[in-house]
Design an enzyme around this catalytic site. Structure first.
Site, PDB file in Angstrom:
ATOM      1  N   HIS A 191       0.801  -1.230   0.000  1.00 16.31           N
ATOM      2  CA  HIS A 191       0.000   0.000   0.000  1.00 16.31           C
ATOM      3  C   HIS A 191       0.831   1.275   0.000  1.00 16.31           C
ATOM      4  O   HIS A 191       0.382   2.304  -0.492  1.00 16.31           O
ATOM      5  CB  HIS A 191      -1.055  -0.041   1.101  1.00 16.31           C
ATOM      6  CG  HIS A 191      -2.156  -0.981   0.738  1.00 16.31           C
ATOM      7  ND1 HIS A 191      -2.202  -2.274   1.195  1.00 16.31           N
ATOM      8  CD2 HIS A 191      -3.172  -0.859  -0.142  1.00 16.31           C
ATOM      9  CE1 HIS A 191      -3.233  -2.879   0.647  1.00 16.31           C
ATOM     10  NE2 HIS A 191      -3.840  -2.051  -0.174  1.00 16.31           N
ATOM     11  N   GLU A 435     -10.549 -11.415  -6.275  1.00 15.47           N
ATOM     12  CA  GLU A 435      -9.200 -11.352  -5.706  1.00 15.47           C
ATOM     13  C   GLU A 435      -8.734 -12.727  -5.270  1.00 15.47           C
ATOM     14  O   GLU A 435      -7.567 -12.937  -4.976  1.00 15.47           O
ATOM     15  CB  GLU A 435      -9.199 -10.450  -4.466  1.00 15.47           C
ATOM     16  CG  GLU A 435      -9.622  -9.038  -4.769  1.00 15.47           C
ATOM     17  CD  GLU A 435      -9.619  -8.175  -3.526  1.00 15.47           C
ATOM     18  OE1 GLU A 435      -8.665  -7.405  -3.365  1.00 15.47           O
ATOM     19  OE2 GLU A 435     -10.576  -8.250  -2.743  1.00 15.47           O
ATOM     20  N   ASP A 459      -4.105  -8.766  -5.086  1.00 12.43           N
ATOM     21  CA  ASP A 459      -4.327  -9.942  -4.252  1.00 12.43           C
ATOM     22  C   ASP A 459      -4.435 -11.206  -5.100  1.00 12.43           C
ATOM     23  O   ASP A 459      -3.896 -12.248  -4.725  1.00 12.43           O
ATOM     24  CB  ASP A 459      -5.592  -9.763  -3.405  1.00 12.43           C
ATOM     25  CG  ASP A 459      -5.311  -8.892  -2.186  1.00 12.43           C
ATOM     26  OD1 ASP A 459      -4.266  -9.111  -1.548  1.00 12.43           O
ATOM     27  OD2 ASP A 459      -6.114  -7.998  -1.890  1.00 12.43           O
ATOM     28  N   CYS A 506      -9.115  -3.432 -11.162  1.00 12.99           N
ATOM     29  CA  CYS A 506      -8.667  -2.275 -10.393  1.00 12.99           C
ATOM     30  C   CYS A 506      -7.343  -2.560  -9.681  1.00 12.99           C
ATOM     31  O   CYS A 506      -6.856  -1.734  -8.917  1.00 12.99           O
ATOM     32  CB  CYS A 506      -9.729  -1.833  -9.398  1.00 12.99           C
ATOM     33  SG  CYS A 506     -10.179  -3.144  -8.256  1.00 12.99           S
TER      34      CYS A 506
HETATM   35  C1  PEP Z   1      -6.257  -5.652  -5.329  1.00 10.00           C
HETATM   36  O1  PEP Z   1      -6.105  -6.545  -4.496  1.00 10.00           O
HETATM   37  O2  PEP Z   1      -5.885  -5.742  -6.519  1.00 10.00           O
HETATM   38  C2  PEP Z   1      -6.908  -4.386  -4.950  1.00 10.00           C
HETATM   39  C3  PEP Z   1      -7.218  -3.482  -5.854  1.00 10.00           C
HETATM   40  O3  PEP Z   1      -7.137  -4.184  -3.628  1.00 10.00           O
HETATM   41  P1  PEP Z   1      -6.013  -3.739  -2.578  1.00 10.00           P
HETATM   42  O4  PEP Z   1      -4.772  -3.406  -3.343  1.00 10.00           O
HETATM   43  O5  PEP Z   1      -6.562  -2.560  -1.840  1.00 10.00           O
HETATM   44  O6  PEP Z   1      -5.883  -4.960  -1.737  1.00 10.00           O
HETATM   45 MG    MG Z   2      -7.137  -6.435  -2.618  1.00 10.68          MG
END
Ligand code: PEP
Ligand code: MG
Length: 575
Positions: A191, A435, A459, A506
């Site tokens: 993140h 995911e 994920d 995403c």
């Molecule tokens: C993902 O897992 O691709 C996603 C968009 O969610 P995050 O990165 O917030 O886990």
């Molecule tokens: Mg995710």
């Protein structure tokens, strides 16, 4: 030890500036017997005063950067510094035991911390313990004459150097001063990296040893496009980085010309380019980068930026702001995804061996602990739905039962709101993130019940390859182009289309310039990415032919054994 570092290119851009190590200084000290108690008490008073002044400044900065509710954490710290019950006890300890202020501070604060921590089931008490631990560290630093680094106190141009950056640290970085950051650990989809891209701060993660190599006063040159950095560069090296920075700025200027252009391929096929956001504050960047929608609003930051559960009203206001700000363009809001590397100090989650495989996101929301907060979030979302084109999605869905349970709660809250006389939009779509490999494999079944899919590859790739997305040792297994991943993505997209639904992505793969041609060929409908990647993706898509990309995807899926073979094939088609 080399002064040249290679890490994972996490956020585009180039910078050369002084290092700001966000590393905890050495706070060890010796217990000393001291006869002159008055002198120790004066030292303590000075340290308390200095800590108070510093905390006021930090509070002020946090209020400006993050808002009042985030700043309130520091009110609790100020209360601790000013708590006579504690400070008097420290002074008495100095007097009675004839010890130095450092030792007395430690004895007294440790006993307070122990007392609060013993009250196990009370998260309020646990927080008090954490506050005292933080404040005691600050006072000790002043007694020892060392400075505690603090991201919100940075007021000159720097390159932040850290072992890791928590999402809360990253949120405090002011891009006017923080020209880049480099961390020891982390991967492209951790993140801190995702936030660097949304803040448009050049970044390298997983450099392994930057905190050992770069110290206060050193100059660090960072190239976030290539993932390289040099500590104390020679004049020539410095010039090289400055030139790369200029080249990148020119490139960006070219891309900017496409801000208001439609996203169409060379042969006229259209794709939707959307932005990922973490807060309503990200909207200007969404517009500046010409996004056609918000494809992922990560709502957990609303929870993380607050010292207690955000109320229905707080949330309603945030969602309304984003929906209105997008002016009728679609906004996909993800229900909260706490867990994994995102913690909430006021939510008492168990310590787990494998938090990414644990009690997280929808799993919390469907349990007794999280159902109430889930209902509050859904109410806030549904009330805001009349202000724009809302789509809601649930993260971390593994089974159809989970989706059905979540949808049932959604329908109940929807009904309650209507009964209470609230207006609720009729066009809200409800989908899921893909995911977890189980959901990707079973996408044909899910497609009959959901309105849309959004593939969370950050994920999905870590679970499919069994490679922790935070661990740079296994980051070579983050392979978006691996045929195994491409087959899962294709299954999801085809399954959606068969049922007349749409499929977006995403995860970071959606903005990956090697993956984009493949995803176009697979027929992905919506690409949602860090806003800073949108214009370069639009520029790339404009140059490509959709028929050719279908041929590329077919060949990648049917003829390639490895990610490297896929990369070579993409180069052959786009090169
Ligand atoms: C993902 O897992 O691709 C996603 C968009 O969610 P995050 O990165 O917030 O886990
Ligand atoms: Mg995710």
């Amino acid at each position: 030890m080399t002064n040249k570092l290679k890490g994972i290119a996490a956020s585009d851009g180039v910078a050369v500036a002084k290092a700001y190590p966000l590393v905890e200084p050495d706070l060890t000290f010796e217990k000393v017997n001291v006869e002159d108690s008055d002198n120790e008490k004066t030292r303590l008073d000075d340290a308390l005063k200095a800590s108070e002044k510093e905390l006021q400044k930090i509070r002020e900065n946090a209020a400006k950067a993050l808002g009042e509710s985030e700043a309130q954490v520091f009110d609790a710290h100020l209360m601790v510094v000013n708590d006579p019950e504690m400070t008097d006890q420290i002074k008495q300890n100095i007097e009675n035991n004839k010890v130095n202020a450092e030792q007395a501070l430690k004895s007294v604060t440790d006993s307070f911390i122990e007392m609060f921590e013993a009250m196990e089931d009370n998260s309020y008490m646990q927080e008090r313990a954490a506050d005292i631990r933080d404040v005691s560290k600050r006072i000790l630093a002043h007694l020892l004459g060392v400075t505690l680094p603090d991201p919100s106190m940075i007021n000159e141009e720097v390159v932040v150097v850290a072992h890791d950056l928590a999402p809360s640290d990253t949120a405090q970085l002011d891009r006017n001063f923080v020209k880049a950051f480099v961390t020891d650990i982390g991967g492209r989809t951790s993140h801190s990296a995702i936030m660097a891209r949304s803040l448009e701060i050049p970044a390298i993660v997983g450099s392994k040893e930057v905190t050992e190599v770069a110290h206060e006063g050193d100059i660090v040159a960072v190239n976030g496009i290539q993932g390289t950095a040099v500590v104390n560069p020679t004049d020539d090296e410095k010039q090289e980085y400055i030139e790369a920075g200029k080249k990148f700025a020119e490139q960006k200027k070219e891309w900017n010309k496409l801000k208001d252009a439609e996203t169409v391929t060379d042969d006229g096929a259209h794709f939707d380019l959307a932005a990922n956001i973490g807060t309503p504050k990200d909207l200007p960047s969404v517009h500046d980068n010409g996004a056609e929608a918000v494809g992922l609003y990560r709502t957990e930051f609303l929870y993380m930026d607050s010292s207690d559960f955000p109320t229905e009203e707080d949330q309603f206001n945030a969602y309304k702001k984003v929906l209105e700000g997008m002016d009728g363009k679609p906004v996909v809001v993800r229900t909260m995804d706490i867990g994994g590397d995102k913690e909430l100090p006021y939510l008492d989650l168990p310590n787990e061996m494998n938090p990414f495989l644990g009690y997280r996101a929808l799993r919390i929301n469907l349990s007794q602990l999280g159902e109430g907060m889930f209902r509050t979030q859904l109410r806030a979302l549904l009330r805001a739905s009349v202000y724009g084109e809302l789509r809601i999605m649930f993260p971390m869905v593994a089974t159809l039962q989970e989706f059905r349970a979540a949808k049932k709660i959604y329908n109940e809250e929807r009904q309650k709101l209507t009964d209470e006389g609230y207006g609720v939009s009729n066009s809200v779509e409800v989908g899921i993130m893909i995911e977890i490999p189980a959901a990707a494999v079973l996408a044909d079944r899910f497609a009959k019940e959901v309105d849309f899919f959004s593939i969370g590859t950050n994920d999905l790739i870590q679970y499919t390859m069994a490679a922790d997305r935070m661990n740079e040792q296994v980051s070579y297994l983050y392979q978006p182009y691996n045929p195994a991943i491409l087959r899962l993505v294709k299954n999801v997209v085809d399954s959606a289309h068969k049922e007349g639904k749409w499929a977006g992505m995403c995860g970071e793969m959606a903005g990956d310039q090697t993956a984009v041609p493949l995803l176009m060929g697979i027929g992905l409908d919506e690409f949602s990415m860090s806003a800073s990647s949108i214009l370069k993706t639009r520029s790339l898509m404009k140059k490509l032919d959709s028929q050719k990309m279908q041929e590329l995807a077919d060949r990648a899926l049917n003829e390639c054994d490895t990610a490297d073979e896929v990369i070579a094939l993409v180069e052959e088609y786009t090169g």
